[in-house]
Every structure is written in C-alpha cells, then in structure tokens.
Design a protein around this motif. Structure first.
Motif, PDB file in Angstrom:
ATOM      1  N   PRO A 149      23.296  19.366  14.658  1.00 33.31           N
ATOM      2  CA  PRO A 149      23.041  19.219  15.987  1.00 33.31           C
ATOM      3  C   PRO A 149      21.749  21.012  17.068  1.00 33.31           C
ATOM      4  O   PRO A 149      21.688  20.714  18.023  1.00 33.31           O
ATOM      5  CB  PRO A 149      24.974  20.318  17.310  1.00 33.31           C
ATOM      6  N   ALA A 150      21.766  21.365  15.860  1.00 37.89           N
ATOM      7  CA  ALA A 150      20.816  23.086  16.613  1.00 37.89           C
ATOM      8  C   ALA A 150      19.489  22.144  16.327  1.00 37.89           C
ATOM      9  O   ALA A 150      18.469  22.492  16.745  1.00 37.89           O
ATOM     10  CB  ALA A 150      20.732  23.675  15.678  1.00 37.89           C
ATOM     11  N   MET A 181      19.648  15.315   3.190  1.00 41.19           N
ATOM     12  CA  MET A 181      20.429  13.841   3.727  1.00 41.19           C
ATOM     13  C   MET A 181      20.441  12.416   4.132  1.00 41.19           C
ATOM     14  O   MET A 181      19.812  12.100   4.448  1.00 41.19           O
ATOM     15  CB  MET A 181      22.068  13.978   4.212  1.00 41.19           C
ATOM     16  N   ASN A 187      35.692  19.499  18.711  1.00 42.10           N
ATOM     17  CA  ASN A 187      36.134  20.706  20.502  1.00 42.10           C
ATOM     18  C   ASN A 187      34.149  21.222  20.321  1.00 42.10           C
ATOM     19  O   ASN A 187      33.661  21.459  19.548  1.00 42.10           O
ATOM     20  CB  ASN A 187      36.709  21.609  19.314  1.00 42.10           C
ATOM     21  N   TRP A 202      13.298  19.976   2.130  1.00 40.97           N
ATOM     22  CA  TRP A 202      12.085  21.257   2.842  1.00 40.97           C
ATOM     23  C   TRP A 202      12.321  22.246   1.073  1.00 40.97           C
ATOM     24  O   TRP A 202      13.563  23.195   1.159  1.00 40.97           O
ATOM     25  CB  TRP A 202      12.693  21.717   4.003  1.00 40.97           C
ATOM     26  N   GLY A 252      21.670  24.565   8.803  1.00 36.65           N
ATOM     27  CA  GLY A 252      22.754  25.636   8.694  1.00 36.65           C
ATOM     28  C   GLY A 252      23.245  26.624   8.495  1.00 36.65           C
ATOM     29  O   GLY A 252      22.339  26.891   6.871  1.00 36.65           O
ATOM     30  N   GLY A 310      25.417  18.753   3.566  1.00 37.08           N
ATOM     31  CA  GLY A 310      24.202  19.086   3.869  1.00 37.08           C
ATOM     32  C   GLY A 310      23.623  20.167   3.932  1.00 37.08           C
ATOM     33  O   GLY A 310      22.966  21.202   3.346  1.00 37.08           O
ATOM     34  N   TYR A 352      33.060  27.408  19.826  1.00 37.05           N
ATOM     35  CA  TYR A 352      32.583  28.045  19.751  1.00 37.05           C
ATOM     36  C   TYR A 352      30.745  28.504  19.608  1.00 37.05           C
ATOM     37  O   TYR A 352      29.926  28.843  19.329  1.00 37.05           O
ATOM     38  CB  TYR A 352      32.772  30.071  19.561  1.00 37.05           C
TER      39      TYR A 352
HETATM   40  C1  LIG Z   1      35.472  20.272   8.410  1.00 37.22           C
HETATM   41  C2  LIG Z   1      34.988  21.630  10.098  1.00 37.22           C
HETATM   42  C3  LIG Z   1      34.761  21.305  11.401  1.00 37.22           C
HETATM   43  C4  LIG Z   1      34.802  21.703  11.326  1.00 37.22           C
HETATM   44  N1  LIG Z   1      35.233  21.584  13.511  1.00 37.22           N
HETATM   45  C5  LIG Z   1      34.342  22.023  14.611  1.00 37.22           C
HETATM   46  C6  LIG Z   1      34.856  21.985  15.729  1.00 37.22           C
HETATM   47  O1  LIG Z   1      35.597  20.994  16.138  1.00 37.22           O
HETATM   48  N2  LIG Z   1      33.507  22.545  16.803  1.00 37.22           N
HETATM   49  C7  LIG Z   1      33.222  23.497  16.777  1.00 37.22           C
HETATM   50  O2  LIG Z   1      32.374  24.103  17.509  1.00 37.22           O
HETATM   51  N3  LIG Z   1      32.524  23.940  15.135  1.00 37.22           N
HETATM   52  C8  LIG Z   1      32.880  22.995  14.518  1.00 37.22           C
HETATM   53  N4  LIG Z   1      32.443  23.140  13.565  1.00 37.22           N
HETATM   54  C9  LIG Z   1      31.197  24.225  12.758  1.00 37.22           C
HETATM   55  C10 LIG Z   1      29.881  22.909  13.124  1.00 37.22           C
HETATM   56  O3  LIG Z   1      30.287  21.781  12.357  1.00 37.22           O
HETATM   57  C11 LIG Z   1      28.739  23.809  12.568  1.00 37.22           C
HETATM   58  O4  LIG Z   1      29.204  25.350  13.353  1.00 37.22           O
HETATM   59  C12 LIG Z   1      27.538  23.584  13.359  1.00 37.22           C
HETATM   60  O5  LIG Z   1      27.206  22.115  12.626  1.00 37.22           O
HETATM   61  C13 LIG Z   1      25.952  24.342  12.650  1.00 37.22           C
HETATM   62  O6  LIG Z   1      25.487  23.405  13.389  1.00 37.22           O
HETATM   63  P1  LIG Z   1      24.022  24.075  12.667  1.00 37.22           P
HETATM   64  O7  LIG Z   1      22.815  22.133  13.081  1.00 37.22           O
HETATM   65  O8  LIG Z   1      23.244  24.877  12.735  1.00 37.22           O
HETATM   66  O9  LIG Z   1      24.326  23.058  11.019  1.00 37.22           O
HETATM   67  P2  LIG Z   1      24.242  21.673  10.280  1.00 37.22           P
HETATM   68  O10 LIG Z   1      25.139  21.007  11.648  1.00 37.22           O
HETATM   69  O11 LIG Z   1      25.246  22.561   9.223  1.00 37.22           O
HETATM   70  O12 LIG Z   1      23.528  20.774  10.144  1.00 37.22           O
HETATM   71  C14 LIG Z   1      22.378  21.700   9.057  1.00 37.22           C
HETATM   72  C15 LIG Z   1      20.964  20.656   8.454  1.00 37.22           C
HETATM   73  O13 LIG Z   1      20.362  20.945   7.928  1.00 37.22           O
HETATM   74  C16 LIG Z   1      20.154  20.506   6.837  1.00 37.22           C
HETATM   75  N5  LIG Z   1      19.521  20.499   5.595  1.00 37.22           N
HETATM   76  C17 LIG Z   1      19.699  22.252   4.959  1.00 37.22           C
HETATM   77  N6  LIG Z   1      18.857  22.165   4.194  1.00 37.22           N
HETATM   78  C18 LIG Z   1      17.833  21.193   4.100  1.00 37.22           C
HETATM   79  C19 LIG Z   1      16.739  21.692   3.323  1.00 37.22           C
HETATM   80  N7  LIG Z   1      16.440  22.254   2.261  1.00 37.22           N
HETATM   81  N8  LIG Z   1      15.892  20.971   3.495  1.00 37.22           N
HETATM   82  C20 LIG Z   1      16.509  19.970   4.331  1.00 37.22           C
HETATM   83  N9  LIG Z   1      17.408  19.689   5.417  1.00 37.22           N
HETATM   84  C21 LIG Z   1      18.497  20.955   4.988  1.00 37.22           C
HETATM   85  C22 LIG Z   1      21.854  19.667   6.451  1.00 37.22           C
HETATM   86  O14 LIG Z   1      21.627  18.487   5.547  1.00 37.22           O
HETATM   87  C23 LIG Z   1      22.115  19.038   8.021  1.00 37.22           C
HETATM   88  O15 LIG Z   1      21.762  18.023   7.957  1.00 37.22           O
HETATM   89  C24 LIG Z   1      33.118  22.395  12.413  1.00 37.22           C
HETATM   90  C25 LIG Z   1      32.728  22.362  10.325  1.00 37.22           C
HETATM   91  C26 LIG Z   1      33.652  22.042  10.160  1.00 37.22           C
HETATM   92  C27 LIG Z   1      32.837  21.882   8.448  1.00 37.22           C
END
Ligand SMILES: Cc1cc2nc3c(=O)[nH]c(=O)nc-3n(C[C@H](O)[C@H](O)[C@H](O)COP(=O)(O)OP(=O)(O)OC[C@H]3O[C@@H](n4cnc5c(N)ncnc54)[C@H](O)[C@@H]3O)c2cc1C
Length: 419
Positions: free
Chosen positions: A26-27, A48, A64, A147, A177, A185, A392
C-alpha cells in the motif's frame, strides 16, 4: 470513477523524471500513484511474483482500511513516530482514504466498532482497480526484482530470475514493509543493507501479536479456535474490551493485539506477564455474586454458569484453567471478574500482524528523505512507528506513501531551481 491520475492537472512544473518505487504494498503503490500523477515515469519493483500480497491477506478477514473516530483520538493511537506519522495522516486523513477508495469504485462503510471497511470487504477488487489505474498512468510494474542495495556508482541493484541487474533513477522510494508474515514478501532483509549504508534502524520486533500461555491439553483440544467474546483484559494499568481467540498455545485477537506492546515490555523485564481477564465486564462483582447465590441443584457447573452468569463453555473452561473454581458465590464472582493468566511469551514475528521498529525518524528529513542518502525516500511500515489494529496500520502506510511522494516532488523541484 474520477479521471485517472495521468489526466489530472499536474501540481508541479518540474520536467518528468525517471523514478523508482521499491515495494508494491500500500505505501509503495500510493507513492507511485502520486508520482505518476505528477507526470513522472515510475517503475515499481517488487521481490514477489505479484504485488501487495500482505494487503490481499489483510483483506481475508475483512479489510479494515481505517477508523472513523475523531482525528485527535485517531492520531493518539500511534507511538514512536515523534509526530511524523501524525503529520502525514493530517495531510491524508481517513476521509481522504475513504474518498480515494470510493474513487476506485470501492465505497466504504463504518462497522459497529467504528472501523472502516470497503463494502466488498475484501482487498482484491480495490487492488484490481488500483493496478488498472496505475497501468493507465503508465506506471511499470517490475516483479521478481529483489532490491539488494546500491552499486558502488549509486545504481540500484536487483536480483532477478535472469541474474543481477542494475537500474538507474533520479530518485527512489523504499517501501519495503516491516518484518511480519515474511512469506508475503516483507521479510526485513533490507535491514542489513541499510545498516551497511550507515542508516540507524530500531530492531524489528513483533507487534499486534498473539501471546503464549500453557493450556492443559484438555482445554486446548476442546477450545482451540473458540472466541472469548465481550471480555476485558488488563495488563498493568491498561484495560481493553473486546474479543480474543483461543489458540493451541495461547490467545490471539483484537484485545490481545492491542495489549501486546504492554505485554512485550513487561516480558522484557521479567519471565512472565500477569494478565487479568474479566469474563463479564458489563456486570459488577456484587451483582454477579448475588446471581451466583442461586441454588445450583443438580446442574453441572458449566450449565449453572451459563444460565446464571451468561458464560460460554470456553469461558468456563478458561475459569477452570486457573484452578478449581471457588465454591463461595462471591469468591467465584471475584474470580470471574479478575481471572489471572500468566503469559510467558509473545508469538514470533512471522505470526505477527505487524512489526514495530524500522528506520528511525532521526534518519529522514521532513521530506521523508534519508539524510545520509539524498534522493532516497522511506515510507510505510519500514519506518519506526507502531499502532494497534483497527485500520491504523494501513492508514499510516498509505499516508506516509503519499508524504514520501510529496517529498520526492519538493526535492526534485529544489534540484530544478537555478543556482
Ligand atoms: C494477516 C494480516 C492482516 C492485516 N490486516 C490489517 C487490517 O485489516 N488493517 C490494517 O490497517 N492493517 C492490517 N495489516 C497490516 C498491513 O497489511 C500492513 O501494515 C501494510 O501492508 C504495510 O504496508 P507497506 O506498504 O508498508 O508494506 P507491505 O504491505 O509489507 O509491502 C512491502 C512490499 O515490499 C516488498 N519487498 C520487501 N523487500 C523487498 C526487496 N528487498 N526488494 C523488492 N521488494 C521487496 C514486499 O514483497 C512487499 O510487496 C494486516 C497484516 C497481516 C499480516
């Protein structure tokens, strides 16, 4: 549906640049959308074979997205971010996130607890529409690109099925993430890479995680997967009401996650954390004691407690786990209202909903740019903030993604200024 970002008025007057976003969660996708809307050529890399796996997983039990409570209360849920996540959320608040989802054809609703979900509940329709929008804005998705850092001349280095490749860009957003659920991932393997570049990182630790308890085999066999509904749980001075679910080795669920940071802190200092459970938080002890004075007759304790105290079989099972239930009705009421549990650990990070820790805010400037590496921006869960479940986590991930994109634009604009 509103105009795709490509057709929206560009906010800045800088010429299009070639930009990289690494991490298609998402970020990262939010950063990519904002940067493409400014007319830049954006490539999103992810390790991935498909994007946003954790986001899709988050939608399994109902996505959520955010929460509807007043903004001040909402912002108070974040810790460790020194006001920075709060700033990003003020610029992209819950209503903006809901409007964005609606714009993608995914209207939202407020659930009974104030949490906000898309009508479709799942993440997949929202993600599908989002990826289509990004494709329409000419965002390129480069999957199976892990990366691995930078080359000595500053190019991005990736491991791909075809071997190592390097890519150049004028600015990069890292959105890799946290460290929970690594098979989706985000596995935290970026930590040593950034540390080797001199970036200070708070260790990734499990957050919003289940706790370990030693159940009897009898209890675990009978009640694994059963919800303990409408209970209250207290750790130190903090009490939360809600639901927990019995697992083979402990408890999971909303209130457990909400208290997991306090439990973790206690466990840092001692071997066990004492948690108190109130199985009937809506009844006061005296009233409960009076009800329990009724004659039990030939009823089993389980039937008696179900009829007089409204306790489900799993709650009675839990009561029994803490020793023989007292015979005196008022002692029994006291036990039901303050059942002691001895937590001896939290589940490992690969079973946590999120992770605490990450790139410290002291390492980035007001534009979300690494101080030690101009042109590299950080957002999402890889930053050192923490929050409970309730929408959140996603709200902060989206909002910091948008904030990092704004940071990139202001940095490029400064760079474009004549000296
Ligand atoms: C089971 C579960 C249920 C959840 N439910 C909720 C909910 O209902 N509401 C809520 O607010 N939050 C929820 N969360 C938390 C939420 O999903 C995460 O906080 C959010 O996805 C974080 O977003 P992000 O973009 O920072 O990182 P991520 O979504 O983790 O994305 C990071 C991406 O970076 C990629 N990546 C990592 N390292 C590398 C690399 N070296 N090279 C290239 N790519 C890489 C990964 O493959 C991934 O696609 C849940 C989490 C889980 C596990």
């Amino acid at each position: 549906m509103a105009d795709p970002p490509k057709q929206r008025a560009r906010l800045s007057s800088i010429s299009p640049r070639s930009l990289a976003v690494i991490g298609a969660g998402p970020a990262g996708l939010m950063a990519a959308e904002r940067l493409a809307a400014e007319g830049h050529a954006v490539t999103v890399y992810d390790a991935m074979p498909s994007p946003a796996r954790k986001f899709l997983m988050a939608g399994r039990g109902g996505l959520n997205l955010t929460h509807s409570e007043p903004l001040d209360r909402f912002l108070a849920r974040y810790s460790g971010a020194d006001g920075r996540v709060e700033q990003a959320i003020r610029a992209f608040p819950p209503e903006a996130l809901r409007a964005w989802a609606e714009d993608l054809g995914q209207p939202t609703f407020i659930g009974s607890s104030g949490r906000v979900f898309p009508m479709a509940m799942k993440a997949s329709p929202l993600l599908r529409a989002w990826l289509q929008r990004l494709e329409g804005a000419s965002v390129v998705l480069a999957l199976r690109h892990r990366w691995q850092g930078w080359t000595s001349d500053g190019h991005l280095l990736f491991e791909t099925p075809a071997g190592r490749v390097t890519r150049s860009c004028e600015a990069a957003v890292l959105a890799l993430g946290g460290g929970s659920w690594p098979r989706l991932g985000s596995d935290g393997r970026w930590v040593p890479i950034l540390e080797a570049s001199g970036v200070d990182i708070a260790a990734l630790t499990p957050s919003n995680v289940g706790v370990r308890l030693s159940w009897s085999d009898l209890f675990a066999d009978k009640f694994e997967g059963h919800p303990l509904k409408r209970i209250a749980m207290t750790v130190g001075a903090v009490t939360r009401r809600g639901e927990a679910v019995v697992t083979r080795g402990g408890l999971e669920g909303g209130i457990v996650y909400a208290l997991s940071a306090a439990i973790r802190q206690m466990l840092d200092a001692q071997d066990e954390a004492k948690v108190t459970v109130d199985l009937r938080p809506d009844l006061d002890e005296a009233e409960l004691g009076k009800r329990l004075e009724r004659p039990r007759g030939s009823q089993s304790l389980s039937t008696f407690l179900r009829k007089t105290a409204g306790l489900a079989p799993v709650a009675v099972g839990l009561l029994r786990e803490s020793g023989k239930p007292p015979a005196d009705p008022h002692d029994l009421a006291r036990r039901i209202k303050a059942l002691p549990l001895h937590v001896h650990g939290v589940m490992p990070i690969d079973r946590a909903i999120s992770s605490a820790g990450g790139v410290r805010f002291t390492e980035i400037d007001g534009r979300y740019m690494l101080r030690s590496r101009p042109g590299t921006f950080i957002c999402g869960e890889m930053l050192d903030w923490d929050a409970p479940t309730g929408g959140y986590l996603l709200q902060a991930s989206f909002a910091t993604g948008a904030a990092a994109a704004s940071g990139v634009c202001s940095w490029l604009a400064e760079d474009a200024k004549p000296n």
